[in-house]
Design a protein around this motif. Sequence first.
Motif, short mmCIF file in Angstrom:
data_model
loop_
_atom_site.label_atom_id
_atom_site.label_comp_id
_atom_site.label_asym_id
_atom_site.label_seq_id
_atom_site.Cartn_x
_atom_site.Cartn_y
_atom_site.Cartn_z
N SER A 79 -7.42 -25.24 -35.77
CA SER A 79 -6.19 -24.29 -35.03
C SER A 79 -5.14 -25.18 -33.91
N VAL A 80 -5.76 -26.16 -33.33
CA VAL A 80 -5.05 -27.10 -32.28
C VAL A 80 -4.38 -28.02 -33.29
N HIS A 81 -4.89 -28.72 -34.22
CA HIS A 81 -4.19 -29.61 -35.18
C HIS A 81 -2.97 -28.80 -35.67
N LYS A 82 -3.28 -27.64 -36.17
CA LYS A 82 -1.98 -27.00 -36.50
C LYS A 82 -0.69 -26.97 -35.77
N ARG A 83 -1.38 -26.62 -34.32
CA ARG A 83 -0.19 -26.59 -33.33
C ARG A 83 0.61 -27.96 -33.20
N PHE A 84 -0.13 -29.05 -33.49
CA PHE A 84 0.32 -30.47 -33.43
C PHE A 84 1.16 -30.86 -34.78
N CYS A 85 1.50 -30.02 -35.57
CA CYS A 85 1.71 -30.41 -37.14
C CYS A 85 2.88 -31.28 -36.93
N HIS A 86 3.87 -31.08 -35.98
CA HIS A 86 5.11 -32.11 -35.65
C HIS A 86 4.92 -33.12 -34.88
N ALA A 87 3.79 -33.51 -34.56
CA ALA A 87 3.41 -34.71 -33.76
C ALA A 87 2.92 -35.87 -34.36
N ASN A 88 2.99 -36.98 -33.84
CA ASN A 88 2.40 -38.12 -34.54
C ASN A 88 1.03 -38.43 -34.04
N MET A 89 -0.02 -37.80 -35.17
CA MET A 89 -1.33 -37.97 -34.80
C MET A 89 -1.83 -39.13 -34.28
N ASP A 90 -1.14 -40.34 -34.73
CA ASP A 90 -1.86 -41.75 -34.50
C ASP A 90 -1.57 -42.27 -33.18
N HIS A 91 -0.45 -41.50 -32.42
CA HIS A 91 0.01 -41.95 -31.16
C HIS A 91 -1.41 -41.70 -29.94
N PRO A 92 -1.35 -42.81 -29.31
CA PRO A 92 -2.63 -42.49 -28.34
C PRO A 92 -2.55 -41.32 -27.35
N ALA A 93 -1.32 -41.14 -27.03
CA ALA A 93 -0.88 -39.87 -26.01
C ALA A 93 -1.20 -38.74 -26.60
N LYS A 95 -3.33 -38.44 -29.30
CA LYS A 95 -4.67 -38.22 -29.51
C LYS A 95 -5.36 -37.57 -28.05
N GLU A 96 -4.95 -37.93 -27.23
CA GLU A 96 -5.72 -37.58 -25.90
C GLU A 96 -5.25 -36.25 -25.43
N LEU A 97 -3.95 -35.63 -25.95
CA LEU A 97 -3.21 -34.31 -25.82
C LEU A 97 -4.14 -33.41 -26.55
N ILE A 98 -4.48 -33.87 -27.86
CA ILE A 98 -5.16 -32.91 -28.92
C ILE A 98 -6.45 -32.84 -28.22
N ARG A 99 -7.19 -34.02 -27.78
CA ARG A 99 -8.50 -33.87 -27.20
C ARG A 99 -8.70 -32.81 -26.08
N LEU A 100 -7.78 -32.85 -25.07
CA LEU A 100 -7.62 -32.00 -23.94
C LEU A 100 -7.51 -30.50 -24.29
N CYS A 101 -6.59 -30.47 -25.41
CA CYS A 101 -6.13 -28.99 -25.80
C CYS A 101 -7.46 -28.34 -26.50
N ILE A 102 -8.45 -29.02 -27.32
CA ILE A 102 -9.40 -28.67 -27.82
C ILE A 102 -10.59 -28.37 -26.69
N LEU A 103 -10.67 -29.22 -25.87
CA LEU A 103 -11.53 -29.26 -24.79
C LEU A 103 -11.42 -27.90 -24.15
N ARG A 104 -10.03 -27.48 -23.78
CA ARG A 104 -9.70 -26.51 -22.94
C ARG A 104 -10.15 -25.14 -23.77
N MET A 105 -9.72 -25.03 -24.90
CA MET A 105 -10.26 -23.91 -25.67
C MET A 105 -11.43 -23.78 -25.80
N PRO A 377 5.85 -29.04 -29.05
CA PRO A 377 7.09 -29.96 -29.17
C PRO A 377 6.50 -31.27 -29.16
N PRO A 378 7.09 -32.08 -30.48
CA PRO A 378 6.52 -33.61 -30.73
C PRO A 378 7.15 -34.38 -29.50
N LEU A 379 6.17 -35.43 -29.16
CA LEU A 379 6.54 -36.50 -28.22
C LEU A 379 7.16 -37.65 -28.53
N ASN A 380 8.24 -37.93 -27.76
CA ASN A 380 9.27 -38.68 -28.24
C ASN A 380 8.79 -40.42 -27.96
#
Length: 419
Positions: A79-93, A95-105, A377-380
Amino acid sequence: MGLLSIKNLRAGMVLEEDLTERMGRLLMPKGTVLTEKYIKICKMWGVVEAHIEGVAGNDINASALNDFNPAEIAIVSESVHKRFCHANMDHPAIKELIRLCILRMAEAKNICPDHLRQDSYLEEETTKRQKMKPVKANPLKFIGEHTKLSTLPDIYRQLIDAIAKPSSSTYDIENVISKDTNLSARLLKIVNSAFYGYPSQIDTLSRAVSIIGTRQLSTLAMGINIINIFSKIPSGIINMKMFWKHSVLCGICARILAGYKNIRNTERMFTAGLLHDIGRLVYYNYLPQESIDVFAKAKNSHQLLYLTERDVFDLDHARIGGHLLNIWQMPLSLEDMVCYHHEPQKSKNQMESSILHLADIMANVMSIGTSGERLIPPLNGEAWLRLGMTPNILSLTIEQADHQLEDVFKVIFADDKSQ
Ligand SMILES: [Fe+2]
Ligand SMILES: [Fe+2]
């Protein structure tokens, strides 16, 4: 390479490289064996991370997720990855935001994130409004009619005048603010909250003005005046408590991030966060039926809300918000930041707009409150490079923001029954 976040430093670890503070001054040389006292010094100097001998930083970050049931993590992760569907998943920041989002949930801090609560709130409203017809209207027309400077209280205009005069003294500003006892009391409560964390009580406005600074406190006072007006307009489209929680959280994150960049006048960054999505309230309050259409279109097509706003209204909420701040004669830097918080590359002050851009993404990741956006929202990428930050700053900022949110929110909306 063992790059560890300050949170993970322990006594007995050995520095693999020289450790410097934010301005580049040497704090401890390579080979230093850390003690509790040294770790405390690192925190005092705002150190974010350190290279440690024989440790891989990512191992420690991953271990936080390994503490949970893998099947549960897989569900949350999807479900977290779906919310990041417009983001560049390979970007290090990212990746960390996804990890933090999963951890919080996974830690159940967000059993039902507020953007999903907003969904059910909206469903009820949509049913009530089924018989209403959308009215095609130009949002700028509503700005002209309903949001004139004259609708703001006298004290607001007096603050504009006081800030505009270079000769204004601390006494002049204090004099204006003290005429509004409610505002003075709120500012004093903010200054004494976890937001500032001063060790001793600040009990007079004159002390608050001299410690925080005249312009900084005035900008904060103007922001509080604006949210006062909007918080009194009931909106059936959005839960207002959730809207302001997202706004306050964005302001807190922006102020913390600005501190890492040694930006002065961090109150302006907080005020920018408070007001960054205010353009959405224009849509929600004056064009409710069209706003429901925007929500439905964005949800069905998995599109970002601000891009759907452009499709339906030709203008997104960021431009509307910037326009409002212009009418209300807020400082130009604030107007610019609000106007470009989704496209910081177009801003005149790219560093500050990039901070607000990241702070908004972080507030969405934390999933406390919502301004209506369901996706992250995607990270510039350019904005991230401009900030020159390390991904370790993200978890530290979230931790600090978590600590400040309830206190600051309660203070700002202290006597507002609608919250
Ligand atoms: Fe926004
Ligand atoms: Fe936002």
